[in-house]
Structure formats: structure tokens, C-alpha cells
Write a protein that holds these residues in place. Structure first.
Motif, PDB file in Angstrom:
ATOM      1  N   HIS A   1      42.069  29.728  17.596  1.00 22.11           N
ATOM      2  CA  HIS A   1      43.020  28.908  16.825  1.00 22.11           C
ATOM      3  C   HIS A   1      43.366  27.600  17.533  1.00 22.11           C
ATOM      4  O   HIS A   1      44.270  26.881  17.095  1.00 22.11           O
ATOM      5  CB  HIS A   1      44.284  29.712  16.513  1.00 22.11           C
ATOM      6  CG  HIS A   1      45.097  30.096  17.711  1.00 22.11           C
ATOM      7  ND1 HIS A   1      44.552  30.476  18.898  1.00 22.11           N
ATOM      8  CD2 HIS A   1      46.447  30.149  17.893  1.00 22.11           C
ATOM      9  CE1 HIS A   1      45.511  30.765  19.768  1.00 22.11           C
ATOM     10  NE2 HIS A   1      46.667  30.572  19.178  1.00 22.11           N
TER      11      HIS A   1
ATOM     12  N   LYS B   1      44.276  27.049  20.875  1.00 26.04           N
ATOM     13  CA  LYS B   1      45.128  27.084  22.061  1.00 26.04           C
ATOM     14  C   LYS B   1      44.263  27.200  23.314  1.00 26.04           C
ATOM     15  O   LYS B   1      43.286  27.933  23.347  1.00 26.04           O
ATOM     16  CB  LYS B   1      46.104  28.255  21.980  1.00 26.04           C
ATOM     17  CG  LYS B   1      47.024  28.394  23.180  1.00 26.04           C
ATOM     18  CD  LYS B   1      47.870  29.641  23.072  1.00 26.04           C
ATOM     19  CE  LYS B   1      48.760  29.806  24.295  1.00 26.04           C
ATOM     20  NZ  LYS B   1      47.988  29.881  25.552  1.00 26.04           N
TER      21      LYS B   1
ATOM     22  N   ASP C   1      50.884  33.390  22.194  1.00 19.70           N
ATOM     23  CA  ASP C   1      51.631  33.043  20.978  1.00 19.70           C
ATOM     24  C   ASP C   1      51.318  34.044  19.857  1.00 19.70           C
ATOM     25  O   ASP C   1      51.298  33.694  18.678  1.00 19.70           O
ATOM     26  CB  ASP C   1      51.339  31.615  20.524  1.00 19.70           C
ATOM     27  CG  ASP C   1      49.859  31.370  20.241  1.00 19.70           C
ATOM     28  OD1 ASP C   1      49.029  32.219  20.626  1.00 19.70           O
ATOM     29  OD2 ASP C   1      49.536  30.332  19.634  1.00 19.70           O
ATOM     30  N   LEU C   2      51.096  35.283  20.258  1.00 18.92           N
ATOM     31  CA  LEU C   2      50.751  36.340  19.300  1.00 18.92           C
ATOM     32  C   LEU C   2      51.803  36.484  18.207  1.00 18.92           C
ATOM     33  O   LEU C   2      51.468  36.735  17.044  1.00 18.92           O
ATOM     34  CB  LEU C   2      50.579  37.668  20.043  1.00 18.92           C
ATOM     35  CG  LEU C   2      50.337  38.904  19.179  1.00 18.92           C
ATOM     36  CD1 LEU C   2      49.040  38.770  18.393  1.00 18.92           C
ATOM     37  CD2 LEU C   2      50.287  40.169  20.042  1.00 18.92           C
TER      38      LEU C   2
ATOM     39  N   GLN D   1      53.650  34.286  16.743  1.00 15.49           N
ATOM     40  CA  GLN D   1      53.463  33.279  15.689  1.00 15.49           C
ATOM     41  C   GLN D   1      52.221  33.583  14.854  1.00 15.49           C
ATOM     42  O   GLN D   1      52.224  33.404  13.631  1.00 15.49           O
ATOM     43  CB  GLN D   1      53.338  31.875  16.310  1.00 15.49           C
ATOM     44  CG  GLN D   1      54.631  31.374  16.932  1.00 15.49           C
ATOM     45  CD  GLN D   1      54.712  31.689  18.417  1.00 15.49           C
ATOM     46  OE1 GLN D   1      54.368  32.798  18.840  1.00 15.49           O
ATOM     47  NE2 GLN D   1      55.169  30.724  19.207  1.00 15.49           N
ATOM     48  N   ILE D   2      51.157  34.068  15.504  1.00 14.36           N
ATOM     49  CA  ILE D   2      49.936  34.428  14.770  1.00 14.36           C
ATOM     50  C   ILE D   2      50.219  35.581  13.821  1.00 14.36           C
ATOM     51  O   ILE D   2      49.823  35.562  12.648  1.00 14.36           O
ATOM     52  CB  ILE D   2      48.820  34.811  15.757  1.00 14.36           C
ATOM     53  CG1 ILE D   2      48.435  33.607  16.607  1.00 14.36           C
ATOM     54  CG2 ILE D   2      47.601  35.346  15.010  1.00 14.36           C
ATOM     55  CD1 ILE D   2      47.480  33.948  17.740  1.00 14.36           C
TER      56      ILE D   2
ATOM     57  N   ARG E   1      51.744  34.954  10.488  1.00 18.18           N
ATOM     58  CA  ARG E   1      50.889  34.359   9.448  1.00 18.18           C
ATOM     59  C   ARG E   1      49.917  35.363   8.848  1.00 18.18           C
ATOM     60  O   ARG E   1      49.588  35.291   7.674  1.00 18.18           O
ATOM     61  CB  ARG E   1      50.123  33.171  10.037  1.00 18.18           C
ATOM     62  CG  ARG E   1      51.009  32.006  10.470  1.00 18.18           C
ATOM     63  CD  ARG E   1      50.181  30.773  10.769  1.00 18.18           C
ATOM     64  NE  ARG E   1      49.293  30.964  11.903  1.00 18.18           N
ATOM     65  CZ  ARG E   1      49.613  30.716  13.168  1.00 18.18           C
ATOM     66  NH1 ARG E   1      50.840  30.276  13.461  1.00 18.18           N
ATOM     67  NH2 ARG E   1      48.733  30.874  14.132  1.00 18.18           N
TER      68      ARG E   1
ATOM     69  N   PHE F   1      47.249  40.578  12.749  1.00 21.31           N
ATOM     70  CA  PHE F   1      46.424  40.294  13.922  1.00 21.31           C
ATOM     71  C   PHE F   1      45.336  41.347  14.112  1.00 21.31           C
ATOM     72  O   PHE F   1      44.223  41.023  14.526  1.00 21.31           O
ATOM     73  CB  PHE F   1      47.304  40.222  15.179  1.00 21.31           C
ATOM     74  CG  PHE F   1      46.533  39.965  16.444  1.00 21.31           C
ATOM     75  CD1 PHE F   1      46.117  38.684  16.759  1.00 21.31           C
ATOM     76  CD2 PHE F   1      46.231  41.001  17.319  1.00 21.31           C
ATOM     77  CE1 PHE F   1      45.387  38.444  17.934  1.00 21.31           C
ATOM     78  CE2 PHE F   1      45.512  40.771  18.489  1.00 21.31           C
ATOM     79  CZ  PHE F   1      45.093  39.485  18.796  1.00 21.31           C
TER      80      PHE F   1
ATOM     81  N   VAL G   1      42.562  37.043  16.991  1.00 20.89           N
ATOM     82  CA  VAL G   1      42.274  35.729  17.572  1.00 20.89           C
ATOM     83  C   VAL G   1      41.981  35.920  19.054  1.00 20.89           C
ATOM     84  O   VAL G   1      42.838  36.385  19.807  1.00 20.89           O
ATOM     85  CB  VAL G   1      43.462  34.768  17.391  1.00 20.89           C
ATOM     86  CG1 VAL G   1      43.196  33.449  18.117  1.00 20.89           C
ATOM     87  CG2 VAL G   1      43.731  34.525  15.916  1.00 20.89           C
TER      88      VAL G   1
END
Length: 592
Positions: A201, A203, A267-268, A270-271, A274, A277, A282
Motif C-alpha cells: 500500500h 508504506k 498501520d494495520l 487503518q488498513i 478499510r 486484512f 498487505v
């Protein structure tokens, strides 16, 4: 509902009417069939006529009946619809479409067409797409919860670990870390990260992601002996991280090369806000997940992969529950590029298949952690001698290759066999009094065949067995494992057998560990501590072989058979090498 669905509904209602023959019908009658208002029915009739599904003559004037003719063949329409759904990646819906027809030839046509969709395809300016079938979806790809070989293999395509194990060289090699070292006590390890590594993504990888990954494992896996042995994860700099262990561990770098220690972004949260996971993970790996549902899994090449872009552009795994049976029964053209995973492949063209014995074994554990009749060693040995492994392989066939007397398929004890007369004598001398033994396994067609066979053979001996088949995630919980009298499972040792064995014996949710009595458990843990302190692989395997010998001596674990792993492929696919999971590293595949 699509317009063709309305036509199929109409066709089903008038299935006794011949196609392309007029018959009388009223608008009110059609309103009932379509379950809608008269106005909407008139609209549907017009649409069906415009699209060439029907023809229609309105009955003008009182008492004049309208006339309808069905123009499209139902079976042809169902086949077209199923093909279209499959091409859209909606494989599950495609199979559901076929349920509307009982015509076996239609199903055969679709299976033949579907088989032709697999292999290598050129799309959009020479984009190389590899498409293959698999019998189930793969919805859980969080490294933290991996329990099955296919998931472990997919995680390898999506993530990276700090270091990697090279099975050919039998040594560690750089992964996300380009260098690592430990102190003399083997209790402090430092890893130096590559710069410029990017997550899918966008990062950038730093030591903070490594610390986050290990803290997440510690927080969510309270019984994980390795994660809990990490006292502190210290960020020495943006690109270096240090692990302080509670006790010496010469194998620490080897352990964190396994899939569950794949590095995830910090930043799991935030992922996960959306999307799911586990379903769309990611990582930093050579491929990134773009789609994953009940019908299809899609991987696309990571253009920025630090270890070299994959040769393939895209991989599609189509979910086809019974693909093995269908594809084995049909001929494939010599120029059709395939990659097929078979659990039970008939011996065929050696140029198109790779075969290897699986490193590991199927086994039957007895629960010695609770009171009960299986505490009687004579009963356990009677069951051991009653199970003729050679007969099991002959009768059930499939992936069952050779009898097993341990985890290593390269060594077999000929004395580890069956003797029904001795088994019956042992049973008579035991304390068994007709109790029903609870035999557990997890959902998988070969497992279910195996436990039915075991129940049958135990019945011949005079031992009653009740079968319990559970989802694998449920059977991977310690609270469920301890309820069973016996558990039938398969253990695969992967690329690092000694590491896999240590994890198997130490796992808080392990089948063997949860079935050991307290005294044996203490012995096993002591030997594992010895294994962790030695860097000599031969000495380590000797220690672990001692554990296996003790379990066999007690008849607390019965080894059953070794499986054969088979991959079918076409000659023009290059870079095909089977790993310890019986899978192919997609990054190295290319087509000539």
C-alpha cells in the motif's frame, strides 16, 4: 434479477411447452409467474421480446387470449450464463447456474470449457496470466493464524520474513534483513533491515513494523513459546532492531524465518478499517492480493519488489470444488499450459508431473491427559496392531503412498506393523469394557475417508468408535483437542523439519502436546530445551528423534502413512520446483 433469469423462470413454468411453438397465455397469468404488478409484467414482456427471448401477440378485444412463443433453448442459455459468470470471476455463481439443469451433458460441456480456461494466457499488451483451479477458497491469510499448508504457501507469496531458509543449501539467507548477529549467549539477536522496501500500500518498511509484528504476536498468542520468550524488541535505529530473549536460543533466526513471523505494517488498524486484512492482506512480498472471495483469488506482481519483480504479471486461482475428478477424466491439448495441484493424481505422463513424498506423516494420537480407558497401554497397542497400514493404502489409494513408522519418509521400520491375533489378545487382557471412543479429525475428504476406515478396523477388533469431524480452526483449539480420545491428523514438517517438530511439540494448540500426560510432557519440554541450545543440526535431530521414539514406545502416537505430493504442469512452464508444502513458488515461474 437479470432478464435471462426472468426468461428461465418463464421457461420453467412452461417446460412442457415445445420451444418455438405458440401457446395461449394471459397477462394476469404472467403476473403471478413473475410475482409483480401487471404494469411491471407488461414491461418485462416487452424487454424479453426486445432481447429475442420470446415473441408475443397481444389478444386484442374481449375474450381474445394473448399468444406466447419461447425462442431460446433453456440449456443453451444456462450454459452461456455459467460461462459468462466464470469469465467475470464469479465461479461460485457459475456452478449455481448449472443447478437449474439436470442435463448431465450440459454439466460435461461446462466442465470441459472450464478446464480449457486454465493455464497461461496473454492479456492486455503481453500480460502473462496464470490461471489454475483449487478445491476451496482461502479466506484467512493473516500470518498470525496460519494453520494449513495452502495458506502458509500463499503467505509466502504475499509477505517476507526477516530471514529466509534455503532448503537446498540448508542455511539461512537474507530476507528483509540483509545482516544479523547474536551475542555469545545466543539470547540477544540484532537484525539490520534493507532500506527502500515498500509494503503493497506504499508504506516504507522500518524497524517499527518489525516491533509491531512481534508485539502483535505476543498479545494475541499468549501460549506461543517463542514469542513469549522475547523479553524486549528494541529499535536501535530506523533500520535496525534488537531482540532480547529470556533464555538462550541458537535457533531464534530459524524460527522467525517461518510464515507466522512474516512482517506486517504497523498501520494495520487503518488498513483493517478499510477492508478485511485476513482476506486482503498487505505485505512486502513478490505478489499483492487484489481480489479474494468464495469464487476467485487474484495475485498481481509487485512492481517494486526488493528481490526482483516476478516474471508473471497475474495469477488467478479459481475455486472449483471437484476439479481433480473432472480434469483427470478429460484430455488436454499438448500446447495447453497448466499448473494443477492434485491431492490424488493417477500416475500419468511423467513429463507433466512432479512427485515427492511429503516430509511428515499422518498419525493417530491418544489422549493421555485425561482419565479414561485409553490410559491402558494394552488397548492402545491393540489398536496399533489392528490397523494394517498396507491394507489401508491398497483400499483407499489416492495420495496415500507408503506406510509410516515416523515423520521421515526416508526411513521405515519393517517391524512397525499389524498383527490382528496379537491385537485381540491384548484387547482381552485390557480394561476395555465396550466404551465408545471419540475419534476427531478436521474437515477434508481424505481425512474423513481415513477415520471411517479406522472405525471399521477398530470394529473388527471389537472396539467401538464414534467419529467427530470439525472445521480445522475449531480442532486447533486446546479446549476441543482435550475432549477427544483419539485425533487423526496429518503433520507436514515444511522446509525446516527440526523447527517444525519443535513448534509441533511446544505449540499450546498442538494435537500431540495436548494429549500427553504430565510426566511425558515434562520430558518432552526438557528435550526441547536441549534442542534449542544446540546449533548442531545432526545433534538436534537426534534429540528430536528421541522424543519420537518415546511416543512410539508408549503407543501414545500411531504413525499411519506418508502422502505423495503431486503437481501437474505443461512443459513450456519453466521455473517449476516443488517446495516442502507440495506447492510451486510463483515468483520463479515463466513461460518460454
Amino acid at each position: 434479477m437479470d432478464i435471462e433469469d426472468h426468461y428461465l423462470t418463464l421457461h420453467k413454468q412452461y417446460e412442457l411447452k415445445p420451444d418455438k411453438a405458440w401457446f395461449p397465455v394471459s397477462m394476469d397469468e404472467l403476473s403471478v409467474i413473475f410475482d409483480c404488478t401487471r404494469r411491471n409484467t407488461q414491461f418485462l414482456v416487452q424487454k424479453l421480446k426486445e432481447h429475442g427471448y420470446i415473441d408475443w401477440k397481444s389478444g386484442l378485444g374481449r375474450g381474445n387470449t394473448s399468444q406466447l412463443v419461447l425462442l431460446r433453448d433453456k440449456e443453451e442459455l444456462i450454459l452461456e450464463k455459467a460461462r459468462r459468470r466464470a469469465q467475470q470471476g464469479r465461479i461460485r455463481e457459475a456452478f449455481e447456474c448449472l443447478q437449474a439443469s439436470s442435463d448431465e451433458s450440459l454439466h460435461t460441456q461446462f466442465h470441459s470449457w472450464l478446464g480449457d480456461q486454465f493455464g497461461m494466457h496473454k492479456q492486455r499488451s503481453d500480460e502473462d496470466v496464470l490461471r489454475f483451479p483449487f478445491y476451496r477458497p482461502v479466506p484467512d491469510l493473516d500470518p498470525l493464524t496460519v494453520v494449513r499448508r495452502t495458506e502458509a504457501h500463499m503467505i509466502r507469496q504475499l509477505f517476507d520474513t526477516l530471514v529466509e531458509y534455503d532448503p537446498q543449501q540448508q542455511t539461512l539467507k537474507p530476507g528483509l534483513a540483509h545482516h544479523w548477529e547474536c551475542d555469545e549467549t545466543k539470547s540477544r539477536w540484532t537484525f539490520y533491515l534493507r532500506k527502500g522496501v515498500m509494503f503493497h500500500h506504499g508504506k516504507r518498511l522500518t524497524a517499527e513494523d518489525v516491533r509491531f509484528t512481534f508485539e502483535r504476536i505476543r498479545n494475541w498468542s499468549a501460549g506461543d513459546f517463542l514469542a513469549q520468550s522475547v523479553l524486549q524488541v528494541e529499535m536501535k535505529s530506523t533500520y535496525s532492531v534488537c531482540f532480547q530473549l529470556a533464555e538462550p536460543n541458537a535457533l531464534f533466526a530459524h524460527f522467525i524465518a517461518t510464515e507466522r513471523f512474516s512482517i506486517i505494517p504497523n498501520d494495520l488498524e487503518q488498513i483493517a478499517a478499510r477492508h478485511d486484512f485476513a482476506r486482503l492482506p498487505v505485505g512486502t512480498g513478490p505478489f499483492q492480493m487484489t481480489e479474494n472471495n468464495e469464487s476467485i483469488l487474484v495475485l498481481e506482481a509487485n512492481e517494486r519488489y526488493f528481490n526482483g519483480r516476478p516474471f508473471l504479471d497475474r495469477i488467478e486461482m479459481w475455486v472449483w470444488p471437484n476439479y481433480e475428478e473432472q480434469l483427470r477424466s478429460r484430455e488436454r491439448s499438448s500446447d495447453q499450459t497448466q499448473l494443477l495441484y492434485f491431492e490424488a493424481l493417477s500416475k500419468g505422463d511423467s513429463d507433466r508431473t512432479l512427485n515427492q513424498y511429503e516430509l511428515g506423516s499422518t498419525l493417530l494420537t491418544f489422549n493421555l491427559s485425561k482419565d479414561g480407558v485409553v490410559q491402558d497401554r494394552r488397548l492402545r497397542e491393540a489398536i496399533h496392531l489392528a490397523l494394517d497400514r498396507k491394507q489401508m493404502i491398497r483400499e483407499l489409494q489416492g495420495k496415500r503412498a507408503v506406510t509410516s513408522s515416523g515423520f521421515d519418509p526416508g526411513w521405515n521400520d519393517p517391524a512397525y506393523g499389524s498383527d490382528l491375533d496379537e491385537a485381540k489378545a491384548l484387547l482381552r487382557a485390557s480394561t476395555y469394557a465396550g466404551e465408545v471412543l471419540q475419534l476427531y479429525t478436521y474437515e477434508y475428504f481424505s481425512n474423513e475417508e481415513d477415520v471411517r476406515w479406522i472405525r471399521q478396523e477398530c470394529g473388527k477388533l471389537g472396539v467401538k468408535v464414534e467419529i467427530n469431524v470439525l472445521p480445522i480452526l475449531e480442532l486447533s483449539q486446546a479446549g476441543v483437542i482435550v475432549q477427544a480420545d483419539m485425533i487423526f491428523v496429518g503433520e507436514v514438517l515444511g522446509g525446516q523439519p527440526s523447527i517444525a517438530l519443535i513448534e509441533m511439540y511446544r505449540s499450546p494448540n498442538g494435537y500431540i502436546r495436548n494429549h500427553l500426560d504430565a510426566a511425558t510432557l515434562a520430558k518432552v519440554d526438557g528435550r526441547i530445551r536441549d534442542a534449542l541450545e544446540t546449533a548442531d543440526p545432526e545433534q538436534r535431530m537426534q534429540i528430536l528423534s528421541g522424543i519420537e521414539a518415546e511416543l512410539k514406545r508408549q503407543c501414545s502416537v500411531l504413525f499411519m502413512y506418508h502422502s505423495v505430493q503431486t503437481v501437474g504442469h505443461e512443459k513450456s512452464l519453466h521455473g517449476i520446483e516443488m517446495n516442502a508444502w507440495g506447492k510451486i513458488d510463483y515468483k520463479e515461474i515463466w513461460i518460454k
